[in-house]
Scaffold this active site. Structure first.
Site, PDB file in Angstrom:
ATOM      1  N   THR A 225      24.590 -23.227  27.370  1.00 18.11           N
ATOM      2  CA  THR A 225      25.381 -23.928  26.364  1.00 18.11           C
ATOM      3  C   THR A 225      25.273 -23.205  25.034  1.00 18.11           C
ATOM      4  OG1 THR A 225      23.582 -25.307  25.494  1.00 18.11           O
ATOM      5  CG2 THR A 225      24.735 -26.119  27.444  1.00 18.11           C
ATOM      6  N   ASP A 226      26.255 -23.424  24.182  1.00 20.64           N
ATOM      7  CA  ASP A 226      26.052 -23.077  22.787  1.00 20.64           C
ATOM      8  C   ASP A 226      24.981 -24.015  22.240  1.00 20.64           C
ATOM      9  OD1 ASP A 226      26.289 -21.961  20.264  1.00 20.64           O
ATOM     10  OD2 ASP A 226      28.477 -22.026  20.255  1.00 20.64           O
ATOM     11  N   TRP A 227      24.440 -23.669  21.081  1.00 16.93           N
ATOM     12  CA  TRP A 227      23.298 -24.419  20.554  1.00 16.93           C
ATOM     13  C   TRP A 227      23.712 -25.827  20.162  1.00 16.93           C
ATOM     14  CZ3 TRP A 227      22.162 -20.342  22.667  1.00 16.93           C
ATOM     15  CH2 TRP A 227      20.906 -19.751  22.636  1.00 16.93           C
TER      16      TRP A 227
END
Length: 823
Positions: A225-227
């Site tokens: 995932t993105d952060w």
């Protein structure tokens, strides 16, 4: 040779809790280790124009490379592969084995705040750059992470907006760079975007992550995932998203174990994701060498030279009437340098791409080195900031171990300026969710005038000026567009000051509001005089008295920034007025622009030469000076069309298409973005896609095709001869576009399908061969669920931009060609 790891045996030895633990980060930048089984942690770091390391601001310095659009402006895949390899070395210096790069979302509109970080409006150019970058990077043993999969073409409501993309443009445009990265470069990691696509968050999107990415394209690597972009414990695992970042676990960990025990998720699904985490660790060598070393700040001469070359190769000469460039100032002459960017080098955009550069060469310094004996005079002229400028003085902050300044000070910390970002850099022992901080600063006015003082914070903040409470980001604090949308909008106070007036500021910060995501906090204090008529007049006077004037105009990392889009494409503040008045005072004026996407240039007709320098990294001033003085010819071509009017751009005037309505942004333009959009509608543009001038001239002749008829499945080869007809060395980019003469599907007038860059000496000629497979002629047919090239005539167009086509030839496809997806 290292023995391969038996990943299945390792998984068999793990408990369910241990397998589940692998599916989230251990901290902000590392995966979880399992010491009892010898499972190592893997450190990742942000790119794409550098390898930052574990501290977001003011950590160990690193090499700062040109931003994504500047790399793509080189149109030079071999050079981009060199940049990728250098960035692999830089990642290793930071103890990282995974670089979070490249960014390949397309420049759908002119507004996107991250256009600077992306490569192009065109999927073929973007994917050529991505494949080269990944090949270079992964040749060093560091894994690339292509991002943001998929449909992340704006920053408005970026954590939740749904990009509603019809299947055909999704396939032809937005997925293509990811598809080629998987199939051709064997990219090892993919990062999902914050956004939703057709209503589903990308981390949970089974069709796009499992069916398309894994099943159709054969991706066998890791999806992260993105952060802070993870939402659903069960759905993301079922979708095939392996790693939730950052850690510690928010939606996974114990929640995953509970989901298995409650029958909502199979243990096999967790095992499959865990296996891919282990596989990544094996591929990047972490099992063989599990130690994550301390970060190093080595400043490598080879990387300095490469960054300088990249800056010049990507610089685009937009206009050069009467050979105004290159400059040849003589000893004793005066050159007026106008604009903040002449002395404050604009080397990169803002957000997660930001790094602590080893150094920053200003254009003033670059020109001083390039032009000994020439008098350089600087005047700022006009503002270019988005936020009130920082105070260039150290800021020492005192901390309390609670959110209300109670008890003893437990730590202090000093930042080199009046911005501090606690992303992995909070003093030891402090709880990132529960602390307060205070600092005192002194501002001394250097001149009479209106001054601005400001605060931005991810938590509660307030400030007094000489004891008066005037800056309040505390009462009714709410999230805005700053600091990845975790910070409030800027709070500003204005007051008139006389030269020498002293203002003492006391600033307080508290975490007593849920601003910073995952305990990520920041505080920014601004203080500056507002520029006005007197500053423009001083710049005009300097220009009038000079032999040559160079105006440095454009944007900076506050405008081209992750988390917020641009409000338009006009130069901010009084920069247009400044340029118009300078050139009126001195017709020998050159404008150097720096931005990460197009600008409107109302003064263009009056200015003889304009150079677009982008954000070219730490060698900024040297690269610009190399081009201005002719030490190096400008090598860049535009990766994005520059429109004549904002009204002509994609999605203008339709809120449903941009920025979106009710949480949805509709990609209603279908496959018509960038030059496809402008050409289909007959728009005149300021500068076309692929445009770029040099200091010599070229001719392209002798277009030949190796056949005039194609059987389905065959490959076409086109040959073109390029000759340097001028008196200087230079480079030419041969651009090949395909036009479908008669199609059942609505198609753009032409599409870039191949290109080649050649560097030639005066009088030198060379023949280049470009190949086209069947996909170069195909569109995606939704009804057939296949790539489909329709029998008939196709025109091959070769030129030096989308608007400068020099030669044409026709090939006939004798029968329809069809390739179902998944093959």
């Amino acid at each position: 040779m290292t023995e391969p790891i038996d990943l299945d045996a390792l998984l068999d030895a793990m408990t369910l809790d241990e397998q589940a633990s692998l599916l989230s980060g251990a901290d902000f930048w590392s995966t979880v280790a399992i010491p009892r089984l010898g499972v190592p942690a893997v450190k990742v770091t942000d790119g794409p124009n550098g390898a930052r390391g574990g501290i977001f601001k003011d950590g160990p310095s690193t090499a700062c490379f040109p931003v994504g659009i500047a790399l793509a402006a080189t149109w030079h895949p071999e050079l981009i592969a060199d940049a990728g390899a250098a960035l692999g070395t830089e990642a290793r210096l930071k103890g990282a084995r995974v670089l979070l790069a490249p960014t390949v979302n397309l420049q759908r509109t002119v507004y996107n705040g991250r256009n600077f970080e992306c490569h192009s409006e065109d999927p073929w150019l973007s994917s050529e750059m991505a494949v080269a970058y990944i090949n270079g990077l992964q040749s060093t043993g560091v894994a690339a992470t292509i991002k943001h999969y998929v449909g992340n073409e704006s920053e408005f409501q970026r954590m939740s907006v749904s990009s509603d993309i019809p299947e055909r443009p999704l396939r032809e445009l937005y997925l293509l760079p990811f598809e080629r990265a998987v199939k051709e470069a064997k990219v090892q990691c993919v990062m999902t975007g914050y956004n939703r696509v057709d209503g589903t968050f990308m981390a949970d999107h089974h069709r796009l992550v499992t069916q398309v990415l894994r099943d159709e394209w054969g991706f066998d690597g890791l999806v992260m995932t993105d952060w802070m972009a993870h939402h659903d414990t069960v759905q993301s695992v079922l979708a095939g998203c392996d790693l939730e970042m950052p850690g510690p676990a928010r939606e996974r960990g114990d929640k995953l174990v509970a989901a298995v025990r409650e029958g909502r998720l199979s243990a096999d699904a967790i095992r499959a994701c865990a296996r891919r985490v282990l596989q990544l660790a094996e591929r990047v060598g972490s099992f063989a060498d599990p130690v994550i070393p301390a970060e190093r700040d080595d400043d490598l001469p080879a990387h300095r030279a490469l960054i300088r070359r990249l800056g010049a190769e990507g610089a685009v000469l937009l206009k050069n009437d009467a050979n105004a460039l290159p400059l040849a100032p003589q000893a004793g002459q005066t050159v007026a340098l106008i604009g903040h960017a002449a002395v404050t080098p604009q080397i990169m955009g803002g957000g997660s791409a930001n790094v602590n550069a080893h150094y920053r060469v200003s254009p003033l310094a670059g020109l001083q080195a390039a032009c000994p004996g020439v008098k350089l005079v600087h005047r700022p002229g006009a503002d270019n900031h988005r936020y009130t400028p920082l105070m260039p003085v150290p800021m020492t902050v005192s901390f309390w171990a609670n959110d209300h300044f109670d008890g003893e000070i437990v730590a202090t910390q000093t930042s080199p300026n009046t911005e501090i970002m606690w992303f992995g850099s909070l003093p030891a022992g402090l709880d990132p969710y529960n602390f307060s901080a205070r600092t005192t600063l002194r501002f001394v006015a250097e001149a009479d005038g209106q001054h601005a003082f400001s605060l931005i914070s991810t938590g509660l903040a307030r400030a007094t000026l000489n004891g008066e409470a005037v800056l309040d980001a505390w009462t009714n604090w709410q999230r805005g567009d700053t600091y990845f949308t975790f910070g409030c909008d800027e709070v500003v106070h204005h007051r008139a000051l006389k030269a020498g007036d002293v203002v003492d500021l006391q600033v307080e910060f508290s975490t007593a509001v849920a601003g910073g995501g995952f305990g990520v906090h920041a505080l920014r204090v601004g203080a500056s005089r507002l520029m006005g008529e007197a500053d423009i007049a001083a710049a005009v006077d300097a220009a009038r008295a000079a032999d040559v004037a160079i105006v440095f105009a454009g944007l900076n990392a506050e405008w081209d920034n992750e988390g917020l889009d641009r409000p338009g494409i006009a130069l901010p503040h009084a920069q247009n007025e400044l340029i118009a008045r300078v050139v009126a005072a001195n017709p020998r004026t050159v404008v150097v622009l720096q931005s990460g996407s197009p600008l409107l240039l109302p003064w263009l007709d009056a200015v003889p030469a304009v150079l677009q320098a982008w954000y070219p990294g730490q060698e900024c001033g040297n690269a610009i000076a190399d081009v201005l003085t002719g030490a190096v010819a400008p090598g860049g071509r535009l990766p994005q069309t520059w429109p004549l009017r904002l009204d002509d751009t994609v999605a203008f005037g339709d809120p449903a298409q941009y920025p979106g309505v009710d949480g949805h942004v509709r990609y209603g333009e279908d496959v018509f973005i960038g030059y496809r959009h402008h050409e289909a509608r007959g728009h005149a543009v300021l500068f076309p896609f692929g445009h770029g001038l040099g200091y010599t001239s070229f001719e392209q002749t002798g277009l030949t095709l190796d056949r005039t008829v194609l059987q389905p499945g065959e490959v076409l080869s086109a040959s073109v001869t390029v000759r340097n007809t001028g008196t200087r060395a230079g480079s030419e980019v041969v651009q090949l576009y395909v036009h479908d003469a008669a199609s059942t599907l609505a198609r753009p007038p032409q599409e870039l399908k191949a290109f080649a860059k050649l560097s030639l000496q005066p009088g030198e000629s060379r023949t280049v061969r470009l190949t086209l497979d069947m996909r170069a002629f195909a569109a995606y047919d939704v009804d057939r669920a296949a790539w489909w090239a329709e029998a008939g005539d196709f025109e091959i167009r070769v030129g030096s931009s989308s608007a400068r086509i020099h030669q044409r030839a026709t090939v006939r496809l004798l029968a329809d060609w069809r390739e179902p997806v998944g093959r």
